[in-house]
Design an enzyme around this catalytic site. Structure first.
Site, short mmCIF file in Angstrom:
data_model
loop_
_atom_site.label_atom_id
_atom_site.label_comp_id
_atom_site.label_asym_id
_atom_site.label_seq_id
_atom_site.Cartn_x
_atom_site.Cartn_y
_atom_site.Cartn_z
CG ASN A 149 -6.34 -5.83 22.17
OD1 ASN A 149 -5.49 -5.37 21.44
ND2 ASN A 149 -6.56 -5.39 23.39
CB VAL A 157 -0.99 0.03 1.19
CG1 VAL A 157 -1.99 -1.09 1.09
CG2 VAL A 157 -0.26 0.00 2.53
CB THR A 159 2.94 -5.93 30.77
OG1 THR A 159 1.55 -5.87 30.55
CG2 THR A 159 3.65 -6.18 29.46
CE LYS A 205 -5.13 1.49 11.98
NZ LYS A 205 -5.15 0.76 10.68
CB SER A 245 -9.49 2.70 13.06
OG SER A 245 -8.58 3.47 13.80
N GLY A 273 -6.83 -13.98 19.57
CA GLY A 273 -6.17 -14.98 18.73
C GLY A 273 -5.58 -14.43 17.45
CB SER A 274 -5.26 -11.11 15.80
OG SER A 274 -4.56 -10.33 16.71
CE LYS A 312 -1.25 -7.67 14.67
NZ LYS A 312 -2.23 -8.68 14.87
CE LYS A 353 -3.11 -1.63 21.30
NZ LYS A 353 -4.18 -2.53 20.83
N1 LIG Z 1 -5.57 -7.61 15.82
C1 LIG Z 1 -6.27 -6.85 16.62
O1 LIG Z 1 -6.47 -7.16 17.79
C2 LIG Z 1 -6.86 -5.58 16.09
C3 LIG Z 1 -7.81 -4.90 16.87
C4 LIG Z 1 -8.33 -3.70 16.40
C5 LIG Z 1 -7.90 -3.22 15.20
N2 LIG Z 1 -6.96 -3.88 14.48
C6 LIG Z 1 -6.48 -3.27 13.26
O2 LIG Z 1 -6.70 -4.10 12.17
C7 LIG Z 1 -5.69 -3.93 11.22
C8 LIG Z 1 -5.14 -5.28 10.82
O3 LIG Z 1 -4.68 -5.97 11.97
P1 LIG Z 1 -4.39 -7.52 11.97
O4 LIG Z 1 -4.52 -7.98 13.38
O5 LIG Z 1 -5.17 -8.19 10.92
O6 LIG Z 1 -2.85 -7.50 11.61
P2 LIG Z 1 -2.03 -8.58 10.78
O7 LIG Z 1 -0.61 -8.26 10.99
O8 LIG Z 1 -2.52 -9.94 11.09
O9 LIG Z 1 -2.45 -8.23 9.30
C9 LIG Z 1 -1.98 -7.11 8.60
C10 LIG Z 1 -1.76 -7.56 7.17
O10 LIG Z 1 -1.43 -6.43 6.40
C11 LIG Z 1 -0.35 -6.78 5.54
N3 LIG Z 1 0.41 -5.57 5.26
C12 LIG Z 1 1.16 -4.85 6.10
N4 LIG Z 1 1.72 -3.83 5.45
C13 LIG Z 1 1.32 -3.90 4.18
C14 LIG Z 1 1.57 -3.12 3.04
N5 LIG Z 1 2.37 -2.07 3.07
N6 LIG Z 1 0.97 -3.45 1.88
C15 LIG Z 1 0.17 -4.53 1.81
N7 LIG Z 1 -0.09 -5.31 2.86
C16 LIG Z 1 0.47 -5.00 4.03
C17 LIG Z 1 0.46 -7.77 6.35
O11 LIG Z 1 1.26 -8.58 5.50
C18 LIG Z 1 -0.61 -8.55 7.05
O12 LIG Z 1 -1.02 -9.66 6.31
C19 LIG Z 1 -4.66 -3.02 11.87
O13 LIG Z 1 -4.85 -1.72 11.43
C20 LIG Z 1 -4.98 -3.09 13.32
O14 LIG Z 1 -4.64 -1.92 14.00
C21 LIG Z 1 -6.44 -5.06 14.89
#
Ligand SMILES: NC(=O)c1ccc[n+]([C@@H]2O[C@H](COP(=O)([O-])OP(=O)(O)OC[C@H]3O[C@@H](n4cnc5c(N)ncnc54)[C@H](O)[C@@H]3O)[C@@H](O)[C@H]2O)c1
Length: 643
Positions: free
Chosen positions: A458, A355, A483, A434, A419, A461-462, A380, A422
């Site tokens: 959160n 991206v 922590t 973000k 989003s 299990g992610s 993230k 955080k």
């Molecule tokens: N996991 C959580 O608990 C949670 C909670 C709330 C919000 N979010 C938000 O959801 C979003 C995704 O989180 P996630 O848990 O799925 O993370 P993740 O790391 O599992 O997935 C992110 C994906 O984006 C891809 N990616 C990263 N940079 C990239 C780039 N430049 N171009 C293309 N692809 C790219 C990564 O390869 C990965 O597959 C984040 O913005 C995170 O803040 C996550």
């Protein structure tokens, strides 16, 4: 009644009739029709039928046999399995008998010999109903007795929950002797149910008595059959089972139960998700389907935890084609395999790319022409982003800007930014980037594309989150690292969060920041203890919990609930909408220019300043401040921030 072995033998002979089954049904049925007619005459005339009435019997019998056979055939009562007879079947039997008796009476009255005793009609109806329904109930009782005997080798189980699910489970276990369980009885927390006998099995006591019940009934497994149990209820039951030293399993929660698959087949180990609560998400499926069905949908970060679940759900709602934009090749390959297997009807287009590369994003958008874009690609990890400030800005801020810009140029209808909580009064670089990303997409609203953001806490299990980390630590024999003893976080399951993202984006008009109500925060220490218990070990005895101290950029409590104060309700009880204007202080373009200059110059202080200028509510971590300003000034700033 009978000695058990004889009952079993008798039942097994009946059950083994196989192809002769249908003929046997007819023989028994015709026998009951004839016997009830004769018995009605015998009862009416005190077992000596006067000669004058023999002609009536001779007339009545063939009429009853013919009419009742016809009625039972029409009511399809000649083909069901008697061993599964239910209340509904009994009602059908009653109605078939009533219809047949009325018709027979009409025929006899119209064409039969005069003087037919009227009370015979009623007597015959009652006897025939008792005979036809009774024969089926008897077969079912014999079949169940036989199955109970067939299960001598199964484990003795207690079913926890004598509600509809528990009863259904009991029935299925009885019906399927291949399942290795023998039910000793029920356990239920409702004192009003204790002592009741449900389908032949007693409610033996309440949960608090579990240790005693397990001992007394030599139970080896507890099957938890409460699909709607709250997380606290499941945690309590799990702890009771541990105290009782008994193995435990569960049937899934309501959202997970696969209809038509039978509960017994879905018995599985209790998972940590069960301990968070199992209320299913209410979805306006129609609105989501209207937004997605038949459309081309693009997901960035498609192979990530959130992105991949977005892909699954989007496919479920009937999208025509899915564009999976992702930088990580192997995870994308795995996603492709999964999607092609699970959704062969869907066109799946994997697109490798970053991206951060505007041209590449533009190229994909122009070629694939998506109607909806879910932007989930991001960095993230909070502590890691504190160490990689430029990369966090490049990916989360400029990456979002690129995707939103390209979406606008390609005439995308809906753009949804994923989003995080955080972003609320950010205390970390990750949160600040973000928050800025949210402001960017909001500032683009008005261009034809509907831009919305959805914030949540959160998910359980992610990738890289506490649960997989704890599981690895437990598998390695501990310690589990937490922590701080009071550290709390909001948790949702990934499917729940993603379903709510779809729901929120379906209700968006453009320009909103939606906030998912995450319920009550969970203490990480409790989560760690529950995971240790779920692994069959004792926290603090078999596996130690070690406290490592709060890391830079981390908060003890997250602020989603505080944030809910600045939100307004929506028609969905778990989705709220941010009431502020959400934009940044100053001009968006100027802020982006300042950030770009600072990133290109690799000037950490300027990046932090540009973030702080745009987001006055951002409090950089003390550790970050120490890296960018002389120690004395950093100390003063930290003191100021604390005050
Ligand atoms: N996991 C959580 O608990 C949670 C909670 C709330 C919000 N979010 C938000 O959801 C979003 C995704 O989180 P996630 O848990 O799925 O993370 P993740 O790391 O599992 O997935 C992110 C994906 O984006 C891809 N990616 C990263 N940079 C990239 C780039 N430049 N171009 C293309 N692809 C790219 C990564 O390869 C990965 O597959 C984040 O913005 C995170 O803040 C996550």
């Amino acid at each position: 009644m009978f000695p058990e072995t004889q009952v079993a033998r008798c039942a097994r002979i009946l059950l083994r009739l196989g192809p002769a089954h249908r003929a046997m049904v007819w023989v028994v049925q015709l026998g009951v029709f004839a016997a009830s007619g004769v018995l009605a005459f015998l009862l009416r005339f005190e077992f000596t039928i006067p000669e004058a009435h023999w002609k009536h019997l001779a007339w009545g019998l063939p009429v009853w046999l013919a009419v009742k056979s016809l009625a039972f055939r029409l009511a399809e009562l000649d083909r069901g399995w008697w061993r599964y007879v239910s209340i509904t079947d009994v009602v059908r039997i009653g109605l078939a008998n009533l219809g047949a008796s009325l018709l027979s009476a009409a025929v006899i009255m119209a064409a039969g010999p005069a003087g037919f005793p009227r009370s015979i009609y009623l007597l015959d109806l009652v006897l025939c109903f008792l005979g036809t329904a009774g024969a089926r109930v008897l077969v079912r009782m014999l079949a169940e007795a036989a199955q109970g005997q067939g299960q001598v080798s199964g484990k003795r189980v207690l079913i926890y929950g004598a509600g509809a699910a528990g009863i259904q489970l009991l029935e299925e276990l009885r019906r399927n002797p291949a399942l290795p369980y023998r039910v000793a009885g029920f356990v239920d927390d409702d004192p009003g149910k204790v002592g009741l006998v449900v389908r032949g099995k007693k409610v033996l006591g309440q949960g608090e008595q579990l240790t005693e019940l397990v001992r007394r009934h030599r139970a080896e497994v507890v099957l938890i059959a409460i699909p709607s149990a709250a997380g606290s209820q499941m945690t309590r039951i799990m702890k009771l089972c541990h105290q009782a030293g008994v193995e435990y399993k569960t049937i899934p929660g309501l959202g997970e139960i696969i209809e038509g698959n039978g509960l017994a087949k879905q018995i599985r180990d209790v998972a940590v998700e069960d301990l968070l609560g199992r209320s299913p998400v209410r979805l306006e499926e129609g609105a989501i389907r209207a937004k997605l069905a038949g459309k081309v949908v693009l997901v960035t970060g498609a192979a990530g935890s959130i992105g991949s679940e977005l892909c699954r759900q989007v496919a479920r709602f009937g999208a025509r084609a899915l564009v999976a934009f992702e930088i990580a090749e192997s995870p994308l390959f795995e996603l492709e395999q999964e999607m092609r297997r699970a959704h062969p009807e869907l066109e799946f287009w994997p697109e490798i790319g970053s991206v951060q590369n505007l041209e590449r994003v533009r190229e994909v958008m122009e070629r694939r022409r998506p109607a909806v874009v879910y932007h989930a690609a991001a960095y993230k990890h909070v502590p890691m982003m504190e160490q990689h400030v430029f990369e966090a800005v490049e990916n989360n801020v400029f990456g979002t800007w690129n995707v939103a810009q390209a979406a606008k140029e390609a005439g995308v209808g809906d753009f949804v930014l994923i989003s995080t909580d955080k972003a609320v009064r950010p205390a970390s670089v990750m949160g600040a980037t973000k928050r800025l990303a949210e402001a960017l997409v909001q500032s683009m609203q008005g261009s034809g594309t509907r831009f919305v953001s959805v914030r949540f806490g959160n998910v359980l299990g992610s990738a890289g989150s506490v649960v997989p980390v704890f599981k690895k630590q437990i598998a390695a024999g501990g310690p589990v690292t937490v922590t701080h003893p009071e550290m709390r976080r909001f948790f949702m399951t990934i499917p729940e969060a993603v379903q709510l993202v779809l729901e929120a984006s379906a209700m968006g008009r453009g320009g909103e920041v939606f906030v998912l109500d995450m319920g009550e925060p969970v203490r990480i220490r409790d989560l760690a203890e529950n995971l240790i218990l779920l692994s069959g070990l004792k926290p603090g005895v078999d596996i130690r919990i070690e406290y490592t101290g709060v890391r830079p950029g981390e908060k003890l409590y997250e602020e989603l609930s505080t944030l809910l104060e600045d939100t307004l309700p929506t028609p969905h009880e778990k989705i709220r909408v941010h009431s502020g204007n959400g934009l940044i202080a100053g001009d968006v373009a100027e802020c982006l220019r300042a950030l770009r200059r600072a990133c290109e110059a690799r000037d950490l202080a300027d990046v932090v300043l540009a973030l702080k200028d745009a987001l006055p509510e951002y409090s950089p971590s003390a550790e970050l401040l120490r890296r960018i300003v002389p120690p004395k000034a950093a100390h003063a700033l930290v003191q100021q921030a604390r005050a």
